[in-house]
Enzyme design. Sequence first.
Site, PDB file in Angstrom:
ATOM      1  N   ARG A  50       9.347 -10.282  -9.452  1.00 10.64           N
ATOM      2  CA  ARG A  50       8.226 -11.442  -9.382  1.00 10.64           C
ATOM      3  C   ARG A  50       8.121 -11.644 -10.978  1.00 10.64           C
ATOM      4  O   ARG A  50       7.914 -13.187 -10.997  1.00 10.64           O
ATOM      5  CB  ARG A  50       6.958 -10.849  -8.829  1.00 10.64           C
ATOM      6  CG  ARG A  50       6.010 -11.867  -8.657  1.00 10.64           C
ATOM      7  CD  ARG A  50       4.663 -11.535  -8.181  1.00 10.64           C
ATOM      8  NE  ARG A  50       4.071 -10.334  -8.951  1.00 10.64           N
ATOM      9  CZ  ARG A  50       2.746  -9.759  -8.387  1.00 10.64           C
ATOM     10  NH1 ARG A  50       2.569 -10.029  -7.064  1.00 10.64           N
ATOM     11  NH2 ARG A  50       2.486  -8.737  -8.965  1.00 10.64           N
ATOM     12  N   LYS A 149       2.456 -15.598 -12.531  1.00  5.88           N
ATOM     13  CA  LYS A 149       1.598 -14.425 -13.082  1.00  5.88           C
ATOM     14  C   LYS A 149       1.830 -14.709 -14.500  1.00  5.88           C
ATOM     15  O   LYS A 149       2.337 -13.970 -15.078  1.00  5.88           O
ATOM     16  CB  LYS A 149       1.873 -13.227 -12.585  1.00  5.88           C
ATOM     17  CG  LYS A 149       0.999 -12.264 -12.495  1.00  5.88           C
ATOM     18  CD  LYS A 149       1.220 -11.079 -11.671  1.00  5.88           C
ATOM     19  CE  LYS A 149       0.374  -9.948 -11.942  1.00  5.88           C
ATOM     20  NZ  LYS A 149      -1.152 -10.020 -11.627  1.00  5.88           N
ATOM     21  N   GLU A 182      -7.897 -16.901  -2.606  1.00  2.00           N
ATOM     22  CA  GLU A 182      -7.848 -15.371  -2.754  1.00  2.00           C
ATOM     23  C   GLU A 182      -8.880 -15.026  -3.796  1.00  2.00           C
ATOM     24  O   GLU A 182      -9.973 -15.848  -3.802  1.00  2.00           O
ATOM     25  CB  GLU A 182      -6.399 -14.880  -3.532  1.00  2.00           C
ATOM     26  CG  GLU A 182      -6.210 -15.610  -4.986  1.00  2.00           C
ATOM     27  CD  GLU A 182      -5.025 -15.124  -5.736  1.00  2.00           C
ATOM     28  OE1 GLU A 182      -4.557 -14.178  -5.454  1.00  2.00           O
ATOM     29  OE2 GLU A 182      -4.609 -16.001  -6.901  1.00  2.00           O
TER      30      GLU A 182
HETATM   31  N1  PXG Z   1      -4.070 -12.093  -6.862  1.00  2.00           N
HETATM   32  C1  PXG Z   1      -4.057 -12.109  -8.205  1.00  2.00           C
HETATM   33  C2  PXG Z   1      -4.776 -13.519  -8.805  1.00  2.00           C
HETATM   34  C3  PXG Z   1      -3.787 -11.234  -9.123  1.00  2.00           C
HETATM   35  O1  PXG Z   1      -3.527 -11.270 -10.258  1.00  2.00           O
HETATM   36  C4  PXG Z   1      -3.033 -10.153  -6.995  1.00  2.00           C
HETATM   37  C5  PXG Z   1      -3.745 -11.067  -6.260  1.00  2.00           C
HETATM   38  C6  PXG Z   1      -2.857  -8.668  -6.186  1.00  2.00           C
HETATM   39  O2  PXG Z   1      -1.268  -8.618  -6.399  1.00  2.00           O
HETATM   40  P1  PXG Z   1      -0.638  -7.453  -6.375  1.00  2.00           P
HETATM   41  O3  PXG Z   1       0.868  -7.888  -6.363  1.00  2.00           O
HETATM   42  O4  PXG Z   1      -0.746  -6.655  -7.460  1.00  2.00           O
HETATM   43  O5  PXG Z   1      -0.675  -6.822  -4.875  1.00  2.00           O
HETATM   44  C7  PXG Z   1      -3.166  -9.930  -8.720  1.00  2.00           C
HETATM   45  C8  PXG Z   1      -2.763  -8.865  -9.308  1.00  2.00           C
HETATM   46  C9  PXG Z   1      -6.230  -5.122 -12.852  1.00  2.00           C
HETATM   47  C10 PXG Z   1      -5.481  -6.494 -12.686  1.00  2.00           C
HETATM   48  O6  PXG Z   1      -6.285  -4.652 -14.114  1.00  2.00           O
HETATM   49  C11 PXG Z   1      -5.148  -6.962 -11.202  1.00  2.00           C
HETATM   50  C12 PXG Z   1      -4.169  -8.058 -11.067  1.00  2.00           C
HETATM   51  C13 PXG Z   1      -3.949  -8.667 -12.152  1.00  2.00           C
HETATM   52  C14 PXG Z   1      -4.223  -8.413 -13.487  1.00  2.00           C
HETATM   53  C15 PXG Z   1      -5.166  -7.189 -13.811  1.00  2.00           C
HETATM   54  O7  PXG Z   1      -7.084  -5.107 -12.107  1.00  2.00           O
HETATM   55  N2  PXG Z   1      -4.025  -8.329  -9.657  1.00  2.00           N
END
Ligand code: PXG
Length: 292
Positions: A50, A149, A182
């Site tokens: 990703r 991201k 989301e």
């Molecule tokens: N949506 C967004 C906008 C995210 O940034 C997720 C969904 C979940 O994706 P994954 O691939 O992790 O299942 C994310 C990712 C934190 C933190 O420290 C968490 C994310 C990003 C940055 C920091 O909790 N989540």
Amino acid sequence: MKIYIDGEFLDRENAKVSVFDHGLLYGDGVFEGIRAYNGRIFKLREHVERLFKSAKAILLNLPMSIDEICEAVRSTCEMNQIEDGYVRLLVTRGEGSLGLDPHTCKRPSVIVIASGIQLYPKEYYDRGLTIVTAPTMRNLQNAINPAIKSLNYLNNILAKIEANNAGCEEAIMLNSEGFVAECTGDNLFIMSEGKLLTPPLAAGALYGITRNVVMDLARESGLEVMEKNLSRYDVFVADECFLTGTGAEVVPVVKVDQREIGNGEPGTVTRKLVAAYHDLTRSSGEPIVKSG
Ligand code: PXG
């Protein structure tokens, strides 16, 4: 603590980037948040893949291959003797001039920080989260696509501040059409009429790795899973609601904008998925210490 920067391991005090790095000046770069459980890195390759897609979308050529980045993450975890931890992997555009033209940047920087994990409080899982809808909407597909991201996370940070100001940990972000995209750092699911529903990625969500895993786990357990545009109304009247993300894992939601979801307690399907995800994280992943 040793931090990986461009092939070197540096002490925390010496792990620094230039003030001319466009990652700092413009949020020009991409990142991943990854977890390690039981001495193994969960879904490492998926995260690195990703990262490459995010980089491609912003025309950033990574100076390393997918395998090399996986190895940099693994060796940083090993160096820091991580058993259970959180890994921040990021790539900045690199040092350049003050102008925004990325062509002035010499070379992207690859950084890996592996640290212990700050777990979410157990009560979030036992009692469920109360969340709100944020006034700040998700970025448009043709602006900075939410699938990227990128190091520019202000869209989500603003919504996070709005959640915090309402006394909540998370907030639902809507897209420009008013459908649920989301949350600020998590994907959203509901149970409705026996089906597990989540917004399609085109609604403006990150292609969540936890989201994918949970959809697979749900299907394996015989549930029907569908991607469907969801309005706030659909969430309010759902039987269950939960969020997924690397940090949160699977976390129940029991109240949205003052409306109790279902009976106001974490639902049965949600509880099963919390447990199934927990089990999978502890029984799979890329070993940090290579055997043999
Ligand atoms: N949506 C967004 C906008 C995210 O940034 C997720 C969904 C979940 O994706 P994954 O691939 O992790 O299942 C994310 C990712 C934190 C933190 O420290 C968490 C994310 C990003 C940055 C920091 O909790 N989540």
